[in-house]
Design a protein around this motif. Structure first.
Motif, PDB file in Angstrom:
ATOM      1  N   LYS A 371      27.588  37.132  30.129  1.00 21.09           N
ATOM      2  CA  LYS A 371      26.545  37.410  31.120  1.00 21.09           C
ATOM      3  C   LYS A 371      26.438  36.282  32.132  1.00 21.09           C
ATOM      4  N   TRP A 372      26.462  35.032  31.651  1.00 21.26           N
ATOM      5  CA  TRP A 372      26.285  33.882  32.540  1.00 21.26           C
ATOM      6  C   TRP A 372      27.603  33.223  32.905  1.00 21.26           C
ATOM      7  N   SER A 373      28.721  33.814  32.488  1.00 22.01           N
ATOM      8  CA  SER A 373      30.051  33.326  32.851  1.00 22.01           C
ATOM      9  C   SER A 373      30.175  31.823  32.611  1.00 22.01           C
ATOM     10  N   ASN A 374      29.902  31.408  31.382  1.00 18.41           N
ATOM     11  CA  ASN A 374      29.839  29.983  31.062  1.00 18.41           C
ATOM     12  C   ASN A 374      31.232  29.408  30.824  1.00 18.41           C
ATOM     13  N   ASN A 375      31.674  28.532  31.695  1.00 14.79           N
ATOM     14  CA  ASN A 375      33.010  27.946  31.596  1.00 14.79           C
ATOM     15  C   ASN A 375      33.231  27.155  30.308  1.00 14.79           C
ATOM     16  N   PRO A 376      32.305  26.243  29.903  1.00 10.55           N
ATOM     17  CA  PRO A 376      32.534  25.485  28.668  1.00 10.55           C
ATOM     18  C   PRO A 376      32.677  26.388  27.437  1.00 10.55           C
ATOM     19  N   TRP A 377      31.931  27.476  27.370  1.00  7.74           N
ATOM     20  CA  TRP A 377      32.043  28.379  26.222  1.00  7.74           C
ATOM     21  C   TRP A 377      33.457  28.944  26.146  1.00  7.74           C
ATOM     22  N   PHE A 378      33.976  29.456  27.262  1.00 14.68           N
ATOM     23  CA  PHE A 378      35.298  30.093  27.239  1.00 14.68           C
ATOM     24  C   PHE A 378      36.410  29.070  27.054  1.00 14.68           C
ATOM     25  N   ALA A 379      36.232  27.854  27.580  1.00 15.08           N
ATOM     26  CA  ALA A 379      37.251  26.826  27.378  1.00 15.08           C
ATOM     27  C   ALA A 379      37.364  26.465  25.895  1.00 15.08           C
ATOM     28  N   GLN A 380      36.227  26.339  25.225  1.00 14.74           N
ATOM     29  CA  GLN A 380      36.252  25.987  23.802  1.00 14.74           C
ATOM     30  C   GLN A 380      36.761  27.142  22.949  1.00 14.74           C
ATOM     31  N   VAL A 381      36.270  28.353  23.218  1.00 10.90           N
ATOM     32  CA  VAL A 381      36.700  29.511  22.440  1.00 10.90           C
ATOM     33  C   VAL A 381      38.171  29.821  22.714  1.00 10.90           C
ATOM     34  N   GLY A 382      38.614  29.621  23.946  1.00 10.52           N
ATOM     35  CA  GLY A 382      40.017  29.852  24.267  1.00 10.52           C
ATOM     36  C   GLY A 382      40.930  28.948  23.469  1.00 10.52           C
ATOM     37  N   ASN A 383      40.511  27.699  23.272  1.00 10.16           N
ATOM     38  CA  ASN A 383      41.311  26.792  22.460  1.00 10.16           C
ATOM     39  C   ASN A 383      41.218  27.130  20.977  1.00 10.16           C
ATOM     40  N   ARG A 384      40.087  27.671  20.545  1.00 13.56           N
ATOM     41  CA  ARG A 384      39.960  28.055  19.134  1.00 13.56           C
ATOM     42  C   ARG A 384      40.900  29.214  18.802  1.00 13.56           C
ATOM     43  N   VAL A 385      40.903  30.228  19.656  1.00 14.88           N
ATOM     44  CA  VAL A 385      41.742  31.392  19.365  1.00 14.88           C
ATOM     45  C   VAL A 385      43.201  31.127  19.698  1.00 14.88           C
ATOM     46  N   GLY A 386      43.430  30.198  20.628  1.00 20.04           N
ATOM     47  CA  GLY A 386      44.789  29.839  21.014  1.00 20.04           C
ATOM     48  C   GLY A 386      45.290  30.634  22.208  1.00 20.04           C
ATOM     49  N   SER A 387      45.989  29.959  23.107  1.00 24.17           N
ATOM     50  CA  SER A 387      46.469  30.622  24.324  1.00 24.17           C
ATOM     51  C   SER A 387      47.460  31.727  24.006  1.00 24.17           C
ATOM     52  N   GLY A 388      48.212  31.580  22.907  1.00 26.65           N
ATOM     53  CA  GLY A 388      49.161  32.639  22.556  1.00 26.65           C
ATOM     54  C   GLY A 388      48.476  33.962  22.286  1.00 26.65           C
ATOM     55  N   SER A 389      47.277  33.909  21.702  1.00 24.09           N
ATOM     56  CA  SER A 389      46.549  35.132  21.378  1.00 24.09           C
ATOM     57  C   SER A 389      45.995  35.796  22.620  1.00 24.09           C
ATOM     58  N   PHE A 390      45.218  35.057  23.425  1.00 26.50           N
ATOM     59  CA  PHE A 390      44.584  35.735  24.569  1.00 26.50           C
ATOM     60  C   PHE A 390      45.581  36.032  25.682  1.00 26.50           C
ATOM     61  N   LEU A 391      46.649  35.224  25.809  1.00 28.22           N
ATOM     62  CA  LEU A 391      47.667  35.563  26.811  1.00 28.22           C
ATOM     63  C   LEU A 391      48.499  36.758  26.357  1.00 28.22           C
ATOM     64  N   GLY A 392      48.713  36.871  25.036  1.00 30.92           N
ATOM     65  CA  GLY A 392      49.413  38.046  24.519  1.00 30.92           C
ATOM     66  C   GLY A 392      48.617  39.318  24.766  1.00 30.92           C
ATOM     67  N   LEU A 393      47.297  39.243  24.569  1.00 33.38           N
ATOM     68  CA  LEU A 393      46.454  40.395  24.857  1.00 33.38           C
ATOM     69  C   LEU A 393      46.486  40.723  26.343  1.00 33.38           C
ATOM     70  N   ALA A 394      46.507  39.688  27.189  1.00 40.06           N
ATOM     71  CA  ALA A 394      46.572  39.917  28.632  1.00 40.06           C
ATOM     72  C   ALA A 394      47.837  40.685  29.001  1.00 40.06           C
ATOM     73  N   ARG A 395      48.942  40.357  28.331  1.00 34.58           N
ATOM     74  CA  ARG A 395      50.187  41.092  28.609  1.00 34.58           C
ATOM     75  C   ARG A 395      50.066  42.545  28.189  1.00 34.58           C
ATOM     76  N   ARG A 396      49.424  42.791  27.050  1.00 37.25           N
ATOM     77  CA  ARG A 396      49.248  44.176  26.616  1.00 37.25           C
ATOM     78  C   ARG A 396      48.310  44.935  27.548  1.00 37.25           C
ATOM     79  N   LEU A 397      47.485  44.203  28.261  1.00 34.20           N
ATOM     80  CA  LEU A 397      46.592  44.809  29.246  1.00 34.20           C
ATOM     81  C   LEU A 397      47.272  44.991  30.608  1.00 34.20           C
ATOM     82  N   GLY A 398      48.550  44.641  30.705  1.00 33.74           N
ATOM     83  CA  GLY A 398      49.299  44.889  31.931  1.00 33.74           C
ATOM     84  C   GLY A 398      49.463  43.697  32.841  1.00 33.74           C
ATOM     85  N   PHE A 399      48.945  42.537  32.470  1.00 35.37           N
ATOM     86  CA  PHE A 399      49.112  41.346  33.288  1.00 35.37           C
ATOM     87  C   PHE A 399      50.517  40.783  33.096  1.00 35.37           C
TER      88      PHE A 399
END
Length: 659
Positions: A371-399
């Motif tokens: 809702k508030w598009s909080n950069n620190p939240w996504f930076a921390q969670v992105g590192n927790r899940v790992g770039s391989g996971s969310f970038l892999g999902l991005a590819r499946r979404l057509g990116f």
């Protein structure tokens, strides 16, 4: 000597039916034998067929043909064929033509003489095409030796509308100037050079007819016989809605002098709108664009030839954050209620990653973080899940890959890989990289078309639809020879609860969050703002996004709106892009409300007195809900890694997502 295109016109112009013996009306064609009379000729010409139309989903023309007229010089047969006399006679007609029409070319003396020597039975075109109204004004003033020839010409009635998709035609080549060849065209033929015109050129090209002409040695026509009728090419029916496309381009013109808008049907995958601003008038290419005109378009700093909707690659900025949240929820790295401490900024190496508001938000869970598009939240969670996971999902979404639509020059964007980082920066992926990518910055690049496609996949519950830009291709008889059907491109394999939580966060973005300006009074919108840095560092150019889908409960339409900022301009997704949503969708309120209305419940019809669930004793029918069929089977993920494209650097930047 106008060339008729139908049997009726042949009768009107010559007084003889093409199937009737010419000797009944005209002198014998045998008198035109080329073996005993040097000036007699038998000529066979090709009558080009008109190109088929390109139309929108409702049948409105986007590209069609019209009849135009050209002034032409028609030589007579001279008894004395001296060069000076031939040239003087032709020159006098050229001067007379220049008084009638300003677009008359002036052939040199050698052209006039050579045309008489080799081609005097055929007209020498002098002018640019003119409309019927102008031709009718000129016709009474024609002198002997000047004629108006009617020809087909491509025409784009909506001018610059969807210009980057439709494309344009060009002339196959100039008409011959030497001796007449068998089956040469009666006028210059055209071929597709860009867009649909080029991609579907074979479908749009029709079948020509032929015309046989016989002249005696005095230049008198003995026979004019047409074989067959030119058959127009087939029709290409686009998924584009002309009315919606017009409105989208008007909204872009008002809100974003340089930008793009894409609208996709979540259910069918049909692209209803794909607008890039600015554009160009397609009619500039008809019959041909001059080098000077082309240079003006090519050198225009606004880049009107550049299709921002599918050729422009930009950092998706915070419109990318729902993908990170989906990956974290699906991998169970977080739950709906997991909180993360969100200070005003985080430090990675020598860089600070700030929240757009520069405020400490304390502990946040996933929904308020979206809702508030909080950069620190996504930076921390992105590192927790790992770039391989969310970038892999991005590819499946057509990116990171092209959509497969019939588009020339579509850009694949960029989703970075470990190999790309090692090759480009000679180091492994760092926490700073993952943090930057988590907020849609750095090496992550996408087109507005890809962002809208990703929103369609989130909106429909986890399947990436195969996009369509053409509904069907018809032949010249109107028979459908190819058609598009709704298909699934990828099954995402995402937990539905994860999708529901992300949807709720996106709903709250519009309901009081950073995207309040995108709200509609008649339905709920799910969306995400985005603000990023784009282009060379020296320009300090910003880009603003608002992307999402509607309605919130059962999404039907996905969209992406892009605002390309001017160098040095401070932009934000909430302020610059979000207002485009109501400006566009409110124009079609009633139409969309009908489209998104729940389907009526099915009625089970039985005979009176039958005992069945839902049937009263009196036999009155009751509505019985029909459960949806579960027919989708999970498919393995697409593990192909697209070729990465270079970017300038991976430096962290400060994003701004506020309203």
């Amino acid at each position: 000597m106008a060339m008729p295109l139908s049997a009726q016109e042949v009768v009107a112009s010559t007084g003889v039916s093409p199937s009737a013996p010419a000797a009944d009306v005209l002198p014998s064609a045998d008198d035109g034998s080329i073996f005993n009379r040097k000036n007699a000729r038998t000529i066979q010409l090709k009558i080009p067929a008109p190109r088929g139309p390109i139309i929108d989903r409702e049948g409105y023309p986007l590209a069609q043909n019209r009849v135009v007229y050209q002034l032409a010089l028609q030589y007579e047969q001279f008894e004395v064929e001296e060069r000076e006399r031939v040239v003087a006679w032709g020159r006098a007609r050229v001067e007379a033509a220049k008084l009638l029409h300003e677009g008359v070319s002036e052939p040199d003396d050698d052209t006039l003489y050579q045309h008489y020597r080799h081609r005097r039975w055929l007209p020498l075109y002098l002018s640019s095409p003119m409309a019927a109204e102008e031709a009718e004004k000129i016709r009474p003033q024609l002198t002997r030796g000047l004629e108006l020839i009617d020809v087909y010409e491509r025409y784009y009635p909506e001018k610059d509308l969807a210009c980057h998709i439709i494309g344009y035609t060009g002339q196959v080549g100039k008409l011959p100037t030497g001796p007449i060849s068998p089956n040469e065209p009666m006028w210059e033929m055209s071929e597709g050079r860009a867009g649909f015109e080029k991609i579907y050129d074979q479908d749009l090209q029709g079948d020509p007819a032929h015309l046989r002409l016989i002249f005696d040695e005095n230049g008198k026509m003995l026979l004019r016989e047409q074989k067959g009728q030119p058959r127009a090419g087939g029709a290409v029916v686009s998924t584009i809605n002309l009315r919606w496309q017009k409105r989208a381009e008007a909204v872009l013109d008002e809100y974003s002098k340089r930008g793009a808008m894409v609208v996709i049907d979540v259910v069918t995958g049909e692209v209803l709108v794909m607008a890039s601003n600015p554009g160009f008038d397609l009619n500039q290419w008809i019959p041909g664009i001059s080098q000077k005109e082309y240079d003006v378009l090519r050198e225009d700093p606004a880049k009107p030839l550049y299709a921002r909707a599918f050729q422009g690659t930009y950092p998706p900025a915070s419109s990318f954050k729902p993908i990170v949240a989906l990956a974290a929820l699906n991998d169970q790295v977080i739950t709906k209620d997991t909180t993360v401490n969100c200070p005003a900024f985080l430090t990675y190496g020598n860089h600070k990653l700030w929240n757009w508001s520069r405020s400490d938000y304390g502990a946040l869970s996933v929904i308020p973080a979206i809702k508030w598009s909080n950069n620190p939240w996504f930076a921390q969670v992105g590192n927790r899940v790992g770039s391989g996971s969310f970038l892999g999902l991005a590819r499946r979404l057509g990116f990171g890959t092209i959509t497969g639509l019939p588009l020339l020059g579509e850009d694949a964007g960029l989703i970075p890989t470990p190999e790309y980082v090692r090759k480009t920066y000679r180091r492994p992926i760092t926490e700073g990289d993952a943090a930057n990518w988590s907020i849609g910055q750095g090496a992550v690049l996408a087109t507005p078309l890809q962002v809208a496609q990703g929103m369609a996949a989130i909106g429909n519950g986890g399947a990436l639809p195969k996009l369509h830009l053409v509904m069907q291709v018809q032949d010249s008889y109107g028979r459908v020879i190819r058609t598009a059907q709704p298909e699934r491109r990828h099954w995402l394999g995402i937990d539905y609860n994860a999708i529901e939580n992300v949807r709720e966060g996106m709903r709250q973005v519009v309901d009081g969050g950073t995207g309040r300006g995108a709200g509609l009074s008649w339905t709920e919108v799910c969306g995400k703002t985005g603000t990023g840095q784009w282009g060379p560092e020296s320009k300090k150019q910003g880009v603003a996004w608002f992307a999402g889908f509607l309605p919130a409960d059962e999404p039907r339409l996905a969209f992406a709106c892009l605002y390309e900022g001017r160098p040095g301009q401070k932009v934000s997704g909430g302020r610059n892009a979000a207002p485009m949503v109501p400006a566009f969708f409110n124009s079609f309120k009633d139409e969309i409300k009908e489209m998104i209305a729940p389907a009526p419940k099915a009625l089970l019809v039985v005979e009176e007195g039958a005992e069945a669930e839902g049937i009263s004793e009196e036999g009155v029918l009751r509505a019985i809900p029909v459960e949806p069929l579960e027919t989708i089977e999970e498919l393995p993920d697409d593990a192909d890694v697209p070729k990465a494209l270079p970017v300038e650097d991976l430096d962290l930047i400060e994003g701004e997502d506020g309203p």
